[in-house]
Write an enzyme that holds these catalytic residues in place. Structure first.
Site, PDB file in Angstrom:
ATOM      1  N   CYS A 118     -55.711  -2.915  32.837  1.00  0.00           N
ATOM      2  CA  CYS A 118     -56.082  -1.923  31.823  1.00  0.00           C
ATOM      3  C   CYS A 118     -57.598  -1.748  31.838  1.00  0.00           C
ATOM      4  CB  CYS A 118     -55.620  -2.404  30.442  1.00  0.00           C
ATOM      5  SG  CYS A 118     -55.707  -1.145  29.156  1.00  0.00           S
ATOM      6  N   CYS A 122     -59.734  -4.154  24.959  1.00  0.00           N
ATOM      7  CA  CYS A 122     -59.605  -4.494  23.542  1.00  0.00           C
ATOM      8  C   CYS A 122     -59.761  -6.014  23.432  1.00  0.00           C
ATOM      9  CB  CYS A 122     -58.248  -4.040  22.998  1.00  0.00           C
ATOM     10  SG  CYS A 122     -58.043  -2.259  23.109  1.00  0.00           S
TER      11      CYS A 122
END
Ligand code: SAH
Length: 379
Positions: A118, A122
């Protein structure tokens, strides 16, 4: 999947017809042939052309020479003590993702990945510690569902009573950001939703995004699934720190895109995911601000107890705090279920997925090429 042959899995109906025309299927027959193959692949779960007895033998042989319906390799299959299942799937050397099946009393949800790794980073997400290797193709996204159905013995020939389906819902909540792989996710979901195939209706498909704002209207127009937003914070300073994408698309813009999402109503709400991080985003003031932000959006708030992973810089909020938070949101008229952590013992819970895949660096590729040249080997 077979290196030389093209997979018929993951092609839209139009692409499938075009593929059949290239092997000499008559234009006036191509619609019927495509339907037969569609049924074989997505209703029967066929993995080869052999048993498709509605097709003439020479045609089956021809299909087999050019095309494949084979599955990618399943590296490991694990089952949690709570019945959650997780598969590590390999699409090629060093290209692996995880897919998770979560059985519940009244439904079964398959959590599907859209990318290997990804880009979003986050801070509380394990996948975020892994670099993006690449986007998955439509075939690779659809294959995750086929593999899960294989393992759950959910095809008619598997001898199970198929009137009660196990996979009733599909969520794009695995590894990756689906809106950064838009075309492949759109094509894959159109196949998953097709009423003459896998038949998971769009109301039972949820696409989750960390908030790629410009792609949200496009998702509404071209995918039309249910939408989930990984909100996780109600103030930009906090969200900037834990979901770095917020610096590009702040909360206000994100919520404006949500308000404009087509087809919203009380029966068709947006899910806001909110991971409960102790001392970070879980105060009473946060809950009240969340209620203010939701004004005018048919919304459901999904509170997710933080799932730990090795080296994670956060702790899960105390249970009482999660309940207090939920009550405030609930009293304001928004459903606020607390998501029961599932499959933690096999690292299958939200935010715990990760594969060992690594992006092959250009320099490493060059070095490999050079050493092959030195050894006089073909590339
Ligand atoms: N990139 C998309 C799809 C991933 S969905 C998105 O962000 O929505 C995975 C969900 O699990 C997201 O809501 C994510 O924020 C949440 N999550 C990530 N790490 C978590 C953790 N450690 N504990 C609980 N939830 C987590």
């Amino acid at each position: 999947m077979d290196g030389q042959k093209d997979s018929l899995i993951g092609l839209t109906r139009d692409q499938l017809k075009r593929a059949l025309l290239t092997v000499g299927v008559e234009p006036k027959q191509v619609g019927m042939r495509a339907s037969q193959l569609w049924n074989a692949a997505y209703v029967q779960g066929a993995t080869d052309f052999d048993r498709m007895t509605t097709l003439a033998k020479p045609f089956r042989r021809e299909l087999d020479e050019r095309f494949t319906l084979q599955r990618p390799e399943v590296v490991t299959a694990q089952t949690s003590s709570d019945g959650t299942r997780k598969w590590l799937i390999r699409f090629g050397p060093g290209v692996e993702v995880e897919t998770v099946f979560i059985p519940e009393e009244d439904r079964g949800t398959l959590c599907v990945s859209s990318q290997v790794g990804c880009t979003l980073n986050c801070r509380f997400c394990h996948t975020g510690t892994q670099k993006l290797v690449r986007n998955l193709t439509s075939a690779e996204i659809v294959s995750q569902i086929l593999i899960a159905r294989d393992h759950l013995r959910e095809w008619p020939h598997a001898g199970r009573n198929t009137t009660t389906r196990q996979i009733t819902n599909v969520v794009m909540m695995g590894m990756g950001e689906p809106l950064y792989n838009f075309d492949n996710v759109r094509d894959a979901l159109s196949i998953v939703a097709d009423g003459e195939g896998l038949s998971v209706s769009k109301r039972r498909i949820t696409l989750s995004t960390a908030g790629v704002v410009p792609m949200i209207p496009k998702a509404g127009a071209e995918i039309g699934s249910m939408l989930a937003i990984s909100l996780h914070a109600v103030r930009d300073e906090v969200r900037d720190a834990i979901v770095p994408l917020n610096k590009k698309y702040p909360i206000k813009e994100l919520l404006a895109a949500c308000r404009a999402y087509p087809g919203l109503s009380n029966a068709r709400r947006i899910t806001f995911e909110y991971v409960m991080l102790k001392g970070v985003n879980d105060s009473v003031a946060d809950a009240k601000q969340l209620v203010r932000l939701m004004a005018g959006i048919p919304a459901k708030i999904n509170l997710i107890p933080f799932n730990p992973w090795p080296g994670a810089p956060y702790e899960c909020s105390d249970w009482e705090q999660i309940e207090t938070f939920g009550e405030i949101v609930n009293k304001a008229g928004y459903a606020s279920p607390i998501r029961t952590p599932r499959g933690r013992d096999i690292m299958a819970a939200c935010g715990q997925l990760k594969s060992e895949s690594v992006k092959e660096r250009a320099s490493a590729r060059m070095a490999a090429l050079r050493s092959r040249e030195l050894a006089g080997m073909p590339h």
